[in-house]
Design an enzyme around this catalytic site. Sequence first.
Site, PDB file in Angstrom:
ATOM      1  N   ASP A 168      72.061  91.364  33.079  1.00 21.53           N
ATOM      2  CA  ASP A 168      70.684  91.839  33.114  1.00 21.53           C
ATOM      3  C   ASP A 168      69.792  90.663  32.712  1.00 21.53           C
ATOM      4  O   ASP A 168      69.943  90.113  31.609  1.00 21.53           O
ATOM      5  CB  ASP A 168      70.562  92.996  32.106  1.00 21.53           C
ATOM      6  CG  ASP A 168      69.222  93.681  32.192  1.00 21.53           C
ATOM      7  OD1 ASP A 168      68.213  92.976  32.421  1.00 21.53           O
ATOM      8  OD2 ASP A 168      69.184  94.906  32.006  1.00 21.53           O
TER       9      ASP A 168
ATOM     10  N   ASN B 178      59.635 103.855  50.990  1.00 21.19           N
ATOM     11  CA  ASN B 178      59.180 102.990  52.076  1.00 21.19           C
ATOM     12  C   ASN B 178      59.463 103.605  53.446  1.00 21.19           C
ATOM     13  O   ASN B 178      60.333 104.452  53.601  1.00 21.19           O
ATOM     14  CB  ASN B 178      59.833 101.605  51.952  1.00 21.19           C
ATOM     15  CG  ASN B 178      59.448 100.916  50.665  1.00 21.19           C
ATOM     16  OD1 ASN B 178      60.288 100.670  49.816  1.00 21.19           O
ATOM     17  ND2 ASN B 178      58.171 100.643  50.489  1.00 21.19           N
TER      18      ASN B 178
ATOM     19  N   ASN C 225      56.159  93.239  54.911  1.00 21.48           N
ATOM     20  CA  ASN C 225      57.015  94.431  54.755  1.00 21.48           C
ATOM     21  C   ASN C 225      58.424  94.205  55.312  1.00 21.48           C
ATOM     22  O   ASN C 225      58.627  94.297  56.530  1.00 21.48           O
ATOM     23  CB  ASN C 225      56.369  95.628  55.460  1.00 21.48           C
ATOM     24  CG  ASN C 225      55.172  96.159  54.710  1.00 21.48           C
ATOM     25  OD1 ASN C 225      54.225  95.415  54.439  1.00 21.48           O
ATOM     26  ND2 ASN C 225      55.191  97.419  54.359  1.00 21.48           N
TER      27      ASN C 225
ATOM     28  N   SER D 203      71.417  98.003  38.628  1.00 21.28           N
ATOM     29  CA  SER D 203      70.589  99.180  38.332  1.00 21.28           C
ATOM     30  C   SER D 203      70.071  99.822  39.611  1.00 21.28           C
ATOM     31  O   SER D 203      69.765 101.008  39.637  1.00 21.28           O
ATOM     32  CB  SER D 203      69.415  98.804  37.426  1.00 21.28           C
ATOM     33  OG  SER D 203      68.541  97.930  38.117  1.00 21.28           O
TER      34      SER D 203
ATOM     35  N   LYS E  20      53.795  91.016  40.019  1.00 19.80           N
ATOM     36  CA  LYS E  20      53.964  89.876  40.946  1.00 19.80           C
ATOM     37  C   LYS E  20      52.827  88.869  40.750  1.00 19.80           C
ATOM     38  O   LYS E  20      53.051  87.658  40.730  1.00 19.80           O
ATOM     39  CB  LYS E  20      54.003  90.370  42.396  1.00 19.80           C
ATOM     40  CG  LYS E  20      55.223  91.217  42.724  1.00 19.80           C
ATOM     41  CD  LYS E  20      56.511  90.414  42.607  1.00 19.80           C
ATOM     42  CE  LYS E  20      57.750  91.237  42.840  1.00 19.80           C
ATOM     43  NZ  LYS E  20      58.995  90.521  42.539  1.00 19.80           N
TER      44      LYS E  20
ATOM     45  N   SER F 125      54.785  89.022  46.709  1.00 21.84           N
ATOM     46  CA  SER F 125      54.462  90.108  47.637  1.00 21.84           C
ATOM     47  C   SER F 125      53.028  90.009  48.153  1.00 21.84           C
ATOM     48  O   SER F 125      52.119  89.585  47.424  1.00 21.84           O
ATOM     49  CB  SER F 125      54.640  91.430  46.904  1.00 21.84           C
ATOM     50  OG  SER F 125      54.083  92.488  47.640  1.00 21.84           O
TER      51      SER F 125
ATOM     52  N   TYR G 283      53.503  97.526  39.436  1.00 21.14           N
ATOM     53  CA  TYR G 283      54.516  96.722  40.141  1.00 21.14           C
ATOM     54  C   TYR G 283      53.854  95.494  40.779  1.00 21.14           C
ATOM     55  O   TYR G 283      54.261  94.356  40.562  1.00 21.14           O
ATOM     56  CB  TYR G 283      55.239  97.553  41.226  1.00 21.14           C
ATOM     57  CG  TYR G 283      55.804  96.680  42.310  1.00 21.14           C
ATOM     58  CD1 TYR G 283      56.937  95.907  42.068  1.00 21.14           C
ATOM     59  CD2 TYR G 283      55.167  96.545  43.548  1.00 21.14           C
ATOM     60  CE1 TYR G 283      57.426  95.048  43.035  1.00 21.14           C
ATOM     61  CE2 TYR G 283      55.645  95.690  44.519  1.00 21.14           C
ATOM     62  CZ  TYR G 283      56.776  94.941  44.265  1.00 21.14           C
ATOM     63  OH  TYR G 283      57.245  94.078  45.215  1.00 21.14           O
TER      64      TYR G 283
ATOM     65  N   ILE H 221      67.095  92.601  49.602  1.00 27.24           N
ATOM     66  CA  ILE H 221      66.755  91.269  50.114  1.00 27.24           C
ATOM     67  C   ILE H 221      67.740  90.234  49.572  1.00 27.24           C
ATOM     68  O   ILE H 221      68.162  89.321  50.283  1.00 27.24           O
ATOM     69  CB  ILE H 221      65.295  90.895  49.765  1.00 27.24           C
ATOM     70  CG1 ILE H 221      64.336  91.980  50.283  1.00 27.24           C
ATOM     71  CG2 ILE H 221      64.922  89.548  50.363  1.00 27.24           C
ATOM     72  CD1 ILE H 221      62.880  91.791  49.888  1.00 27.24           C
TER      73      ILE H 221
ATOM     74  N   THR I  40      51.166  92.304  48.433  1.00 29.23           N
ATOM     75  CA  THR I  40      50.363  93.306  47.728  1.00 29.23           C
ATOM     76  C   THR I  40      49.298  92.632  46.854  1.00 29.23           C
ATOM     77  O   THR I  40      48.258  93.236  46.558  1.00 29.23           O
ATOM     78  CB  THR I  40      51.277  94.250  46.910  1.00 29.23           C
ATOM     79  OG1 THR I  40      50.498  95.293  46.379  1.00 29.23           O
ATOM     80  CG2 THR I  40      51.968  93.547  45.775  1.00 29.23           C
TER      81      THR I  40
ATOM     82  N   GLY J  78      70.981  93.287  45.646  1.00 26.25           N
ATOM     83  CA  GLY J  78      69.905  94.145  46.159  1.00 26.25           C
ATOM     84  C   GLY J  78      69.683  93.954  47.650  1.00 26.25           C
ATOM     85  O   GLY J  78      70.407  93.189  48.314  1.00 26.25           O
TER      86      GLY J  78
ATOM     87  N   LYS K 273      60.950  97.574  41.711  1.00 21.80           N
ATOM     88  CA  LYS K 273      60.035  97.427  42.847  1.00 21.80           C
ATOM     89  C   LYS K 273      59.425  98.723  43.361  1.00 21.80           C
ATOM     90  O   LYS K 273      58.806  98.723  44.433  1.00 21.80           O
ATOM     91  CB  LYS K 273      60.754  96.705  43.982  1.00 21.80           C
ATOM     92  CG  LYS K 273      61.955  97.485  44.500  1.00 21.80           C
ATOM     93  CD  LYS K 273      62.476  96.922  45.790  1.00 21.80           C
ATOM     94  CE  LYS K 273      63.537  97.835  46.373  1.00 21.80           C
ATOM     95  NZ  LYS K 273      64.016  97.436  47.669  1.00 21.80           N
TER      96      LYS K 273
END
Length: 346
Positions: free
Chosen positions: A60, A202, A182, A36, A156, A127, A152, A14, A129, A12, A87
């Site tokens: 997975d 984003n 971010n 995915s 976290k 995150s 989402y 990151i 968030t 992915g 995410k």
Amino acid sequence: MEKQILITGGTGYIGSHTAVEFINAGYEVIIIDNLSNSDISVLNGIEKITDIKPIFYKVDVTLKAELRKVFETHPNIQAIVHFAAFKAVGESVEFPLKYYHNNLTGLINILECMEEFKIKNLVFSSSCTIYGQPELLPVTEESPVIKPESPYGNTKKISEEIIQDFLNSTQGFKCISLRYFNPIGAHPSAEIGELPIGVPNNLMPYITQTAYGIREELKVFGSDYNTPDGTPIRDYINVVDLAEAHVAAVNRLLKDKTEDKFEVFNIGTGQGHTVLEVINAFEKNTGVKLKYRITNRRPGDVEKVWADTSKANKILGWKAKKSLAETVKSAWEWEKKYREKTKASI
Ligand code: WQD
């Protein structure tokens, strides 16, 4: 013997940048990913940058039997860096169970495997968030954690709670949770970068895709916030800087320097920028004019948030180094290189 780590979600955005930094730091990297939301060709990008192709398994994390096999095959893994998760904030509102199932089952399977195979060290991908709109800025790790608006974000928060309960029930297991602000930008080689499937949610990929002509215009979601130019403020952190924080975290865990079983760190630059500042930085540093228009606010967006990073600076010995200017430029270089490459292969 080389230090060996497992990176879940390692192809992915990151995860791939983090794999590169671990390889650069002399670790042997094993990646698992179900592909995915990423492409197998990311491994070639990692190899081009480091000259090393990481060990890879298409696995997975929600499927325990598949996951167990990796640990049976590799009994010397010393730490896990767990990224594998869904995410997309908007999608999580529409399909909450998909998010709770994937993100929490994946984590529980990882923790169960840690227990079974006696892997003591975990770095978790969390995150900012979970702070919501903090009352005090910059936000420190002491700031209260709220129930995030999106499922989402809530995965976290719940994940951090699950990890803490697990650590409290066991001996010797430790976790560092990194609360990202971010993440934007790409590796300076432009061999790896952010590759959202479909229309980006984003800001940064939306900017680069608009600049490339894939999207017609960027919508700036609201200019009536209580900020200098009316657009929201975020702490945009270069993804390579962010990746390095994971190496610092694993080094700390392996040296057994952790003071608590569970430590959290804010991973940002410590500086906030408005949406218009990001757009200006993009135009100035790439020479590309961006088509954008101010529209209504996006539901769920907070007004302003940026990190107090002094804990990470002091305890992890980590600091974000890259400027917004070079970061937005790196995102653009990646977008262009990727599009040229895919054009050539059609
Ligand atoms: C940044 C700013 C938008 C798109 C989310 C998640 C967070 C993390 C990162 C990761 C905001 C504005 C954006 C656009 C815009 N999750 N914007 N037009 O919302 O701060 O954080 O992504 O996996 O957990 O919540 O990031 O990049 O979506 O938005 O004006 O087309 O850009 O309003 O102010 P956000 P973002």
